[in-house]
Every structure is written in structure tokens, then in C-alpha cells.
Design an enzyme around this catalytic site. Sequence first.
Site, mmCIF file in Angstrom:
data_model
loop_
_atom_site.group_PDB
_atom_site.id
_atom_site.type_symbol
_atom_site.label_atom_id
_atom_site.label_comp_id
_atom_site.label_asym_id
_atom_site.label_seq_id
_atom_site.Cartn_x
_atom_site.Cartn_y
_atom_site.Cartn_z
ATOM 1 N N SER A 1 0.827 -1.196 0.000
ATOM 2 C CA SER A 1 0.000 0.000 0.000
ATOM 3 C C SER A 1 0.871 1.261 0.000
ATOM 4 O O SER A 1 1.755 1.388 -0.847
ATOM 5 C CB SER A 1 -0.963 -0.043 1.198
ATOM 6 O OG SER A 1 -2.002 0.888 1.058
ATOM 7 N N ASP B 1 -9.287 -3.588 -5.178
ATOM 8 C CA ASP B 1 -9.213 -4.483 -4.017
ATOM 9 C C ASP B 1 -9.938 -3.914 -2.803
ATOM 10 O O ASP B 1 -9.788 -4.405 -1.693
ATOM 11 C CB ASP B 1 -7.757 -4.794 -3.669
ATOM 12 C CG ASP B 1 -6.964 -3.577 -3.192
ATOM 13 O OD1 ASP B 1 -7.549 -2.491 -3.009
ATOM 14 O OD2 ASP B 1 -5.731 -3.710 -3.003
ATOM 15 N N HIS C 1 -7.505 -5.887 -0.233
ATOM 16 C CA HIS C 1 -6.335 -5.086 0.128
ATOM 17 C C HIS C 1 -5.568 -5.666 1.321
ATOM 18 O O HIS C 1 -4.369 -5.415 1.465
ATOM 19 C CB HIS C 1 -6.775 -3.661 0.438
ATOM 20 C CG HIS C 1 -5.647 -2.676 0.492
ATOM 21 N ND1 HIS C 1 -4.944 -2.287 -0.630
ATOM 22 C CD2 HIS C 1 -5.062 -2.020 1.543
ATOM 23 C CE1 HIS C 1 -4.005 -1.429 -0.297
ATOM 24 N NE2 HIS C 1 -4.046 -1.251 1.009
#
Length: 294
Positions: free
Chosen positions: A83, A239, A261
Site C-alpha cells: 500500500s 481491491d 487489500h
Amino acid sequence: MGTGCRTRYPIVLVHGLLGFVRLPGHSYWNGIDTALRRQGAEVYPVRLSGVHDNEALGAQLLERIAAIRTASGARRVNLLGHSQGGLSARYAAALRPDWVASVTTVATPNQGSEVADRLRDLLPPSGRRERLLARGFEGLARLMERLECAERGLSLPLDGAASLLALTSEGMAGFNARYPQGLPERWGGEGAGEVDGVRYYSWSGILQTRIDAAPGLDPGHVLCHQLARCFAREAGQNDGLVGRFSSHLGWVIRSDYPFDHLDVVNRCWGRRVGAVRPLGVFLEHLVRLAEAGL
């Protein structure tokens, strides 16, 4: 301990927004670091501020890399960022390519997140609601910092408002103009696989339309389904927090894994995510790095 997949340079794992290394009873990487070590890799999960902008986090990461280089004797490192951690890694590689052998972004909003865009639309800059959200994120990050089992007592600066702006499409457009290494020239394409001697890789997933476990068993998965409603450009191709094509950087290994995610860093809470397993993807990448002499 295996040695067949030992990389030439250490692996540095970089967490994302509101990240940590290890809380009581829970690791951010959920066994990924342990599995990589079992294959012979030298692995360093690092802790950065829970909320801040990409440049500030990248500067902290450079300090961590300097310490790892001293401790390990390695000249360079392989950066794997989840991320926002991928953006920290990109910054570090852009400023010190001589310290970085490879950058791998995992579910990283390299073109910005439509969730952050939606929040920006709802929360005008410097408004009361933005300040409240920023303080809430900072408070949660500070609480997690106090619970952190790694490097106890380490207090890092926080900036919730800067973190939100950094993850928007607008914020990422500015970041990408300053640090374009590995970015695709066209939407949905691949970028240069090597820039300034640094290899660039990426992968990400797509939220599956069916919730295949009771909601209470995996609250993160349910949250990703709720957040996916923020997507317009990449509706059905995200996601829950990051769009599939927004994640592309360098050599795109795959951007449609059946992962949300959090699944992508092995936090599936016992829920099935398909035949491909997140841990297996990391182990395959370890082989890839080793075979590339990295």
C-alpha cells in the site's frame, strides 16, 4: 534453513497506512517475514509513522535503510512495500538508487486511490470534518504505536491531513512528476523494469464479488466491500482501496489476484481466497529476486 532462495541483498518490508511491525498477538506481515527467512532470506520489517505524507515516510525509510546497511554489511537492499509503503519505497529508491537493488509495490496506489479522492470530496481541506478525521487517524496511529512490540518507546511524527492528500489522485500526480521511475507511460500498461540500476516490480488484486465467509469472521474483507463503492473509474477492478491499473509499476507480475487489500499481505482470517495463496506469491517473488541476482 533453506538457502536455495537466498537473495544477494536483504529484504526490507515496508508497511502501509496505519501500519506496524507487531502488535500483541498479531503481526502486520502475518507470517510472510517468517516464511521468507525460512527460505534463507535476510528480512527486516521496518516501522515508519502510521500516518504521514509519502516524502516524510520515504525519508524515515532512508534512515532505516542506512541502519540496515550498517548492521548487515550489505551495500543495497530489496524494498517490498504494501500500500502506501510502496510509495515510501519509490521515494527512497529515487533519492538513493545506489542503496536500493529493487522496489516491489504490493497493492500500492501508484496513481492515487479513488477512496482517498472520495474522502477529499467529502472533507474540504482545512475544514472541521477534515481536522476531526485527521485527529482520529493520528490518535489511532499513536495508540498502535504504544502497543507496538518492536522498538518499544519509538515515537514518530504524525500528520493525518497530509496522509490523506498524499494518497489522492491529485497528490499522486505531483509525487509522480517528481519521482516517475517505473511508471507506465499509458494507463494500464507496464513501466520500465529497470531505472538507474533499480529493478521495479508490482502486483495487486481484485476484490471478489462474493463474500464467501460470514461477515463477522473477516471484518477487513467486509470493509473492503464497503469501500469499493467509492470506485467509478475502476469499479469492479479494485481491491477495496486500490484500483487494479492504478497499482501498475515496472514489471507488472499480476494485478488481478483474487485478493482484497488485506488478503494481499496474508491477512485472510482463515477465509478462502482461491487457488493462489498470498504467501505463495511472496515466496515466488523471493525466487524471482534471487534468480535476478538481487
